[in-house]
Write a protein that holds these residues in place. Structure first.
Motif, mmCIF file in Angstrom:
data_model
loop_
_atom_site.group_PDB
_atom_site.id
_atom_site.type_symbol
_atom_site.label_atom_id
_atom_site.label_comp_id
_atom_site.label_asym_id
_atom_site.label_seq_id
_atom_site.Cartn_x
_atom_site.Cartn_y
_atom_site.Cartn_z
ATOM 1 N N UNK A 203 0.817 -1.207 0.000
ATOM 2 C CA UNK A 203 0.000 0.000 0.000
ATOM 3 C C UNK A 203 0.855 1.264 0.000
ATOM 4 N N UNK A 204 2.094 1.156 0.449
ATOM 5 C CA UNK A 204 2.996 2.309 0.342
ATOM 6 C C UNK A 204 3.229 2.696 -1.118
ATOM 7 N N UNK A 205 3.283 1.708 -1.992
ATOM 8 C CA UNK A 205 3.444 1.984 -3.425
ATOM 9 C C UNK A 205 2.113 2.367 -4.061
ATOM 10 N N UNK A 206 1.044 1.753 -3.613
ATOM 11 C CA UNK A 206 -0.255 2.032 -4.221
ATOM 12 C C UNK A 206 -0.711 3.468 -3.965
ATOM 13 N N UNK A 207 -0.368 4.020 -2.809
ATOM 14 C CA UNK A 207 -0.832 5.361 -2.476
ATOM 15 C C UNK A 207 -0.193 6.417 -3.359
ATOM 16 N N UNK A 208 0.861 6.052 -4.073
ATOM 17 C CA UNK A 208 1.493 7.001 -5.005
ATOM 18 C C UNK A 208 0.521 7.402 -6.108
ATOM 19 N N UNK A 209 -0.469 6.553 -6.396
ATOM 20 C CA UNK A 209 -1.467 6.884 -7.419
ATOM 21 C C UNK A 209 -2.319 8.085 -7.022
ATOM 22 N N UNK A 210 -2.179 8.564 -5.804
ATOM 23 C CA UNK A 210 -2.895 9.761 -5.391
ATOM 24 C C UNK A 210 -2.013 10.974 -5.239
ATOM 25 N N UNK A 211 -0.711 10.819 -5.428
ATOM 26 C CA UNK A 211 0.185 11.974 -5.343
ATOM 27 C C UNK A 211 0.101 12.799 -6.616
ATOM 28 N N UNK A 212 0.086 14.108 -6.441
ATOM 29 C CA UNK A 212 -0.189 14.997 -7.570
ATOM 30 C C UNK A 212 0.898 14.952 -8.620
ATOM 31 N N UNK A 213 2.169 14.926 -8.206
ATOM 32 C CA UNK A 213 3.251 14.975 -9.180
ATOM 33 C C UNK A 213 3.301 13.769 -10.104
ATOM 34 N N UNK A 214 3.482 12.554 -9.576
ATOM 35 C CA UNK A 214 3.563 11.382 -10.464
ATOM 36 C C UNK A 214 2.313 11.158 -11.301
ATOM 37 N N UNK A 215 1.140 11.322 -10.688
ATOM 38 C CA UNK A 215 -0.089 11.075 -11.452
ATOM 39 C C UNK A 215 -0.288 12.115 -12.543
ATOM 40 N N UNK A 216 0.053 13.365 -12.260
ATOM 41 C CA UNK A 216 -0.100 14.403 -13.282
ATOM 42 C C UNK A 216 0.801 14.134 -14.480
ATOM 43 N N UNK A 217 2.022 13.651 -14.218
ATOM 44 C CA UNK A 217 2.943 13.347 -15.320
ATOM 45 C C UNK A 217 2.410 12.193 -16.166
ATOM 46 N N UNK A 218 1.933 11.130 -15.515
ATOM 47 C CA UNK A 218 1.429 9.974 -16.260
ATOM 48 C C UNK A 218 0.201 10.327 -17.092
ATOM 49 N N UNK A 219 -0.743 11.018 -16.475
ATOM 50 C CA UNK A 219 -1.974 11.350 -17.198
ATOM 51 C C UNK A 219 -1.699 12.385 -18.290
ATOM 52 N N UNK A 220 -0.789 13.337 -18.022
ATOM 53 C CA UNK A 220 -0.456 14.333 -19.047
ATOM 54 C C UNK A 220 0.206 13.677 -20.255
ATOM 55 N N UNK A 221 1.028 12.648 -20.030
ATOM 56 C CA UNK A 221 1.641 11.936 -21.164
ATOM 57 C C UNK A 221 0.570 11.263 -22.023
ATOM 58 N N UNK A 222 -0.385 10.637 -21.377
ATOM 59 C CA UNK A 222 -1.460 9.982 -22.125
ATOM 60 C C UNK A 222 -2.306 11.007 -22.880
ATOM 61 N N UNK A 223 -2.671 12.109 -22.210
ATOM 62 C CA UNK A 223 -3.498 13.121 -22.864
ATOM 63 C C UNK A 223 -2.719 13.857 -23.949
ATOM 64 N N UNK A 224 -1.402 13.968 -23.795
ATOM 65 C CA UNK A 224 -0.599 14.544 -24.868
ATOM 66 C C UNK A 224 -0.655 13.700 -26.130
ATOM 67 N N UNK A 225 -0.617 12.374 -25.967
ATOM 68 C CA UNK A 225 -0.775 11.495 -27.128
ATOM 69 C C UNK A 225 -2.174 11.633 -27.714
ATOM 70 N N UNK A 226 -3.183 11.779 -26.841
ATOM 71 C CA UNK A 226 -4.545 11.993 -27.320
ATOM 72 C C UNK A 226 -4.646 13.296 -28.118
ATOM 73 N N UNK A 227 -4.006 14.341 -27.641
ATOM 74 C CA UNK A 227 -4.020 15.612 -28.367
ATOM 75 C C UNK A 227 -3.356 15.465 -29.728
ATOM 76 N N UNK A 228 -2.292 14.690 -29.789
ATOM 77 C CA UNK A 228 -1.591 14.472 -31.060
ATOM 78 C C UNK A 228 -2.450 13.686 -32.040
ATOM 79 N N UNK A 229 -3.216 12.743 -31.521
ATOM 80 C CA UNK A 229 -4.055 11.921 -32.387
ATOM 81 C C UNK A 229 -5.340 12.630 -32.805
ATOM 82 N N UNK A 230 -5.909 13.416 -31.899
ATOM 83 C CA UNK A 230 -7.190 14.056 -32.173
ATOM 84 C C UNK A 230 -7.043 15.477 -32.696
#
Length: 327
Positions: free
Chosen positions: A74-101
């Motif tokens: 759970x120490x590793x799982x709670x990282x999914x709620x930290x703003x920095x790592x999650x923002x980077x991961x989701x921004x990478x995915x949405x950046x690819x979405x922006x490139x495709x759309x």
């Protein structure tokens, strides 16, 4: 080769129109119900009601001691709620979405959601100032206005917003259902993990869920501003390109000589070019060519037939001596 989003927008044809969520009656009803739940949690904690008592019971139960084998995972799982790592991961995915759309809306929507999250949740955290379970001073107290910053739970609210934005930006109803279920599971797990680790009260997590859901439900109100920002970005890009096309460019090779700038030299009093003697190969002085400076580069080189003679007029052969005669 350019690989940025703008290059993709230039190469590809226009995509089909993407449906933008609007503030429907159902969404308005959910927004109103979530707002009422949010206010109820805040009031229940302020008056030290049964919710505060439940907070203390869960805290004194110490879940991290009841199930210690889950702590490392759970120490590793709670990282999914930290703003920095999650923002980077989701921004990478949405950046690819922006490139495709061929649109910047996914990235701008994520930026708007994170901005609202930081402003609203951060203001409530600092305003209420609640202490966390590890810093509690009095059993049964709500620990409000004591200089803390854990109410509502930022991990929980960030998990709701960051992963919920994927469902908000989904292009098909099926993808929206699956992503909504996935983001709900992640947000629920992150919130309960903070309770297990003892970093948040249970009421912190409840308020964090409500805070994140309010941002997602109210995001359609920001869509006109997002569209305006996207249009402004593209207009600025076109202006920069227009200036770049209008700027003159000189065909000078890299590292090559640049055009020289000549200045006018004074000439003699009689406006005749000044001749300077240049030693000849045999040591005899000979008139040099006219050394004048021009304000512009010479149009062409001087051919041999136009050059000034470099030898004096006449023959350079020595005179033949006469044979001596008797007399």
């Amino acid at each position: 080769m350019r690989t940025d989003i703008f290059a993709r927008l230039d190469r590809e044809p226009e995509p089909p129109k993407i449906e933008i969520p609007r503030m429907s009656r159902t969404r308005l009803a959910l927004f109103g119900g979530t707002s009422a739940f949010y206010l109820a949690i805040v009031v229940a904690v302020l008056v030290s009601s049964w919710l505060v008592t439940l907070d203390w019971k869960v805290m004194l139960f110490r879940p991290y001691q009841q199930w210690p084998e889950l702590h490392a995972t759970l120490d590793y799982f709670v990282v999914l709620g930290q703003r920095g790592p999650t923002a980077v991961m989701v921004a990478a995915w949405l950046g690819w979405r922006s490139w495709r759309q061929h649109t910047l809306r996914p990235l701008l929507a994520l930026g708007a959601a994170l901005l609202l999250l930081n402003v609203t949740v951060g203001a409530v955290k600092l305003g209420l100032g609640r202490l966390g379970p590890h810093y509690a001073t009095q059993i049964g107290s709500a620990e409000m206005f004591a200089g803390g910053d854990i109410f509502p739970s930022g991990h929980t609210a960030n998990a709701v917003v960051t992963w919920g934005i994927l469902a908000y930006l989904a292009t098909t109803p099926r993808a929206r259902r699956y992503l909504s279920a996935l983001s709900a599971v992640v947000a629920l797990g992150v919130g309960l993990t903070t309770v297990y680790l003892g970093t948040h009260w249970l009421s912190d997590v409840l308020l964090g869920w409500a805070a994140g859901l309010l941002i997602l439900l109210g995001l359609p109100w920001c869509e006109p501003l997002i569209a305006r920002a996207e249009g402004l970005i593209f207009s600025v890009r076109e202006q920069l390109r227009a200036r770049r096309r209008q700027a003159p460019s000189l065909p000078v090779a890299a590292g090559g000589p640049r055009p020289a700038i000549y200045q006018q030299r004074p000439v003699g009093a009689d406006d005749e070019p000044v001749r300077e003697p240049v030693p000849a190969a045999g040591g005899v002085g000979r008139p040099a060519t006219v050394r004048t400076t021009l304000t512009q580069p010479r149009p062409h080189a001087v051919v041999r037939s136009e050059r000034t003679p470099v030898t004096p007029a006449g023959s350079r052969r020595p005179p033949r001596s006469r044979p001596a005669t008797g007399g």
